[in-house]
Design an enzyme around this catalytic site. Structure first.
Site, short mmCIF file in Angstrom:
data_model
loop_
_atom_site.label_atom_id
_atom_site.label_comp_id
_atom_site.label_asym_id
_atom_site.label_seq_id
_atom_site.Cartn_x
_atom_site.Cartn_y
_atom_site.Cartn_z
N HIS A 6 -65.35 27.40 -76.51
CA HIS A 6 -66.44 26.68 -75.84
C HIS A 6 -65.98 25.27 -75.42
O HIS A 6 -66.81 24.36 -75.30
CB HIS A 6 -67.70 26.57 -76.72
CG HIS A 6 -68.09 27.86 -77.37
ND1 HIS A 6 -69.01 28.72 -76.82
CD2 HIS A 6 -67.66 28.44 -78.51
CE1 HIS A 6 -69.14 29.78 -77.61
NE2 HIS A 6 -68.32 29.64 -78.64
N LYS A 9 -55.03 6.40 -58.55
CA LYS A 9 -55.22 7.83 -58.77
C LYS A 9 -53.93 8.65 -58.74
O LYS A 9 -53.02 8.39 -57.97
CB LYS A 9 -56.17 8.41 -57.69
CG LYS A 9 -57.61 7.98 -57.82
CD LYS A 9 -58.26 8.43 -59.12
CE LYS A 9 -58.49 9.93 -59.19
NZ LYS A 9 -59.61 10.38 -58.38
N GLU A 12 -55.47 22.40 -58.90
CA GLU A 12 -56.79 22.63 -58.29
C GLU A 12 -56.73 23.66 -57.18
O GLU A 12 -57.60 24.53 -57.07
CB GLU A 12 -57.33 21.31 -57.73
CG GLU A 12 -57.68 20.28 -58.79
CD GLU A 12 -57.95 18.93 -58.15
OE1 GLU A 12 -59.12 18.61 -57.92
OE2 GLU A 12 -56.97 18.22 -57.84
N ASN A 70 -50.66 56.88 -36.98
CA ASN A 70 -51.41 56.97 -38.24
C ASN A 70 -50.49 57.13 -39.45
O ASN A 70 -50.67 56.46 -40.47
CB ASN A 70 -52.41 58.13 -38.18
CG ASN A 70 -53.46 57.93 -37.10
OD1 ASN A 70 -53.49 56.88 -36.47
ND2 ASN A 70 -54.32 58.92 -36.89
N GLN A 117 -57.30 49.31 -39.57
CA GLN A 117 -56.42 48.23 -39.10
C GLN A 117 -56.77 46.91 -39.79
O GLN A 117 -55.93 46.01 -39.88
CB GLN A 117 -56.56 48.09 -37.58
CG GLN A 117 -55.73 46.98 -36.97
CD GLN A 117 -55.73 47.05 -35.46
OE1 GLN A 117 -55.23 48.00 -34.87
NE2 GLN A 117 -56.32 46.05 -34.82
N ASN A 155 -53.67 12.80 -58.80
CA ASN A 155 -54.52 13.98 -58.86
C ASN A 155 -53.72 15.27 -59.03
O ASN A 155 -52.66 15.43 -58.45
CB ASN A 155 -55.37 14.07 -57.59
CG ASN A 155 -56.33 12.90 -57.47
OD1 ASN A 155 -56.84 12.40 -58.47
ND2 ASN A 155 -56.56 12.45 -56.25
N TYR A 190 -57.93 59.11 -40.47
CA TYR A 190 -57.74 57.74 -39.98
C TYR A 190 -58.93 57.29 -39.14
O TYR A 190 -59.47 58.03 -38.34
CB TYR A 190 -56.45 57.63 -39.13
CG TYR A 190 -56.25 56.23 -38.60
CD1 TYR A 190 -55.65 55.24 -39.38
CD2 TYR A 190 -56.71 55.87 -37.33
CE1 TYR A 190 -55.49 53.95 -38.91
CE2 TYR A 190 -56.55 54.57 -36.85
CZ TYR A 190 -55.95 53.62 -37.64
OH TYR A 190 -55.81 52.34 -37.19
N SER A 196 -54.48 9.05 -54.01
CA SER A 196 -55.71 8.90 -53.25
C SER A 196 -55.45 7.95 -52.09
O SER A 196 -54.70 6.99 -52.22
CB SER A 196 -56.80 8.33 -54.16
OG SER A 196 -57.83 7.73 -53.38
N LYS A 249 -54.66 44.94 -42.94
CA LYS A 249 -53.43 44.14 -42.98
C LYS A 249 -53.64 42.67 -43.28
O LYS A 249 -52.92 42.08 -44.10
CB LYS A 249 -52.65 44.32 -41.69
CG LYS A 249 -51.86 45.59 -41.69
CD LYS A 249 -51.39 45.97 -40.32
CE LYS A 249 -51.53 47.44 -40.07
NZ LYS A 249 -52.92 47.96 -40.13
N SER A 302 -53.46 44.11 -32.68
CA SER A 302 -53.10 43.71 -34.04
C SER A 302 -51.70 43.09 -34.07
O SER A 302 -51.22 42.70 -35.13
CB SER A 302 -53.16 44.91 -34.99
OG SER A 302 -52.34 45.96 -34.52
N1 ARG Z 1 -52.62 49.22 -35.33
C1 ARG Z 1 -53.13 50.37 -35.99
C2 ARG Z 1 -53.48 50.04 -37.43
O1 ARG Z 1 -53.08 49.03 -37.86
C3 ARG Z 1 -52.09 51.44 -35.99
C4 ARG Z 1 -52.65 52.81 -36.04
C5 ARG Z 1 -53.39 53.09 -34.81
N2 ARG Z 1 -53.81 54.45 -34.74
C6 ARG Z 1 -54.69 54.83 -33.88
N3 ARG Z 1 -55.03 56.11 -33.89
N4 ARG Z 1 -55.29 54.02 -33.04
O2 ARG Z 1 -54.15 50.76 -38.12
#
Ligand code: ARG
Length: 457
Positions: free
Chosen positions: A153, A280, A287, A107, A319, A282, A314, A274, A322, A20
């Site tokens: 309307h 044009k 939009e 966690n 994950q 726009n 957890y 355009s 995010k 991540s």
């Molecule tokens: N990268 C993990 C997340 O975003 C962090 C927590 C990971 N915890 C674990 N027990 N693998 O959730």
């Protein structure tokens, strides 16, 4: 980090699938602040010495500065921002770094980081909402005399001041700001000390950590603290709602900027041309604002769906929280900034407004009200004026082109004063109930908003 139990290293396929760091690196400053606060609690609990705590804090700040400067190389093999920073700290300062993760799990750490990030972003989004409100109030003030047809309307309904129409958006955005302020209370809860699920046998002073990080409250259940992402859903909803409001505004700007309406002129700096048609201009900003609302809804539904049916506590599924959160935060801040800038530079074509609002039919309801005041039940008055309207359409005349005899052929209760009803100014002035668009009311509302938004800083 878990090499003790494992005999094989992680397959490349899995590390690529599960990393991540490519997106959660953005939490680094919050991760560092959280770790520094945690190290102070470790010092208070006697787990690290004062010099170790100092080494941890200095090391973390240096890592932060390197990341700020773009001089830090994140390693995807270390999965996430938490492990990247911790591993680097230990590389730099040795054994003290290896003590940092005592009585903490990723966690509770990730829950903390996300809360710190969203607390700051909630405030930032709130400030952007206020900015757009200010632009709308400015636009309304600069055009406070302009009267337009109000629509239902998308058919002409009744005359309103343009300012009244624009202030409707200011009201919507005010509810958005209030929603953000409210959900912020549920973000502002400190989860550290919950560990992986069941706290730790090493008991840290959680209140100390909360104080360091400026949290208003401590989470009260370690299982809930690491499982809860309600606050993330809430901000995704609040942002989706702002997107909905912006999308309606965007749609109106698109319509108003069309040749058919011609009510607003978009500044060149916020329009595009355009590649093919030289004439044009726009309304792309409006939009795209409308279009981006789709991903804001998508992000909300994505997170709700990810969390649905997860057993406590957890799960790695979480994950996935995010990217939608980052995307919604980035998208709404950009949309609010673009719209605030564009709206403050919109030009209103007052003569086009005057032509549209010259449509006499806009005062049909006022004519019905005239009969009501003469004692006719409203349903009957509605029908009488309906017939009058039909005849006007058939003969191609406006109300003011009729003489008194023509009016009286529909009802003997019409008198000479009916022509006063057909005066646009008077028609607006008569709408005096609180919230209705009499010019005096609208002036007072503009004044109220100017004061309130100035107080918002
Ligand atoms: N990268 C993990 C997340 O975003 C962090 C927590 C990971 N915890 C674990 N027990 N693998 O959730």
């Amino acid at each position: 980090m878990w090499k003790g139990r494992f005999q094989q290293s992680t397959d490349k396929l899995l590390s690529e699938f599960s990393e991540s760091i490519s997106f959660d690196w953005r939490l680094y400053s919050h991760d560092i602040e959280g770790s520094i606060a945690h190290s102070k609690a470790l010092l208070a609990a006697g787990i690290v010495t004062a010099s170790e705590q100092k080494a941890i804090e200095t090391g973390l700040r240096q890592i932060g500065a390197d990341i700020d400067a773009g001089k830090f190389q994140f390693d995807p093999a270390l999965e996430d921002v938490h492990m990247n920073i911790e591993a680097e700290l230990t590389r730099r300062i040795g054994p003290a770094g290896a003590k940092l993760h005592t009585a903490r799990s990723r966690n509770d750490q990730v829950a903390l980081d996300l809360r710190l990030y969203l607390r700051a972003e909630t405030d930032a989004i709130g400030a952007h909402v206020r900015g757009l409100q200010r632009s709308l109030v400015d636009l309304a003030s600069r055009n406070s005399e302009v009267v337009i047809p109000g629509y239902t309307h998308l058919q002409r309904a009744q005359p309103v001041l343009l300012a009244h129409h624009l202030l409707a958006y200011v009201e919507m955005l005010d509810r958005d700001a209030a929603r953000l302020a409210d959900l912020r209370k549920r973000i502002d809860v400190m989860p550290l000390g919950s560990g992986a699920i069941a706290g730790s046998t090493i008991v840290l002073d959680r209140a100390l950590i909360a104080r360091e990080l400026g949290f208003a409250a401590l989470s009260q259940n370690s299982i809930d603290a690491v499982s809860d992402r309600d606050f993330a859903c809430e901000i995704l909803f609040a942002v989706a709602m702002i997107g909905l409001h912006l999308s309606r505004l965007g749609e109106e700007i698109v319509i108003w900027a069309s040749s058919e309406f011609g009510l607003v002129i978009i500044p060149d700096a916020f329009a595009t041309g355009s590649s093919l048609m030289p004439q044009k201009k726009n309304p792309d900003a409006a939009e795209l604002t409308r279009g981006k609302t789709g991903r804001l809804y998508g992000n909300l539904v994505a997170l709700l769906t990810t969390l649905k049916g997860l057993p406590l506590a957890y799960n790695r599924d979480m994950q996935e929280d995010k990217e939608p959160v980052f995307d919604s935060v980035d998208t709404i801040k950009a949309a609010l900034a673009v719209n605030a800038a564009m709206v403050s530079q919109l030009e209103i074509n007052a003569s086009r407004a005057a032509i549209s609002v010259g449509d006499p039919m806009l005062l049909a309801t006022d004519l019905a009200d005239y009969l009501v005041r003469a004692g006719v039940p409203f349903r009957q008055a509605h029908e009488i004026i309906g017939k009058l309207v039909a005849q006007c359409i058939e003969t191609g005349r406006g109300f003011s082109q009729l003489d008194l005899a023509a009016f009286q052929s529909f009802s003997p209760l019409f008198g000479q004063d009916v022509f006063e009803v057909l005066d646009l100014r008077r028609a607006l002035e008569a709408r005096q109930a609180p919230g209705a668009p009499s010019p005096a009311n609208v002036r007072a509302q503009l004044e109220r908003w100017r004061k309130e938004l100035a107080a918002e800083g």
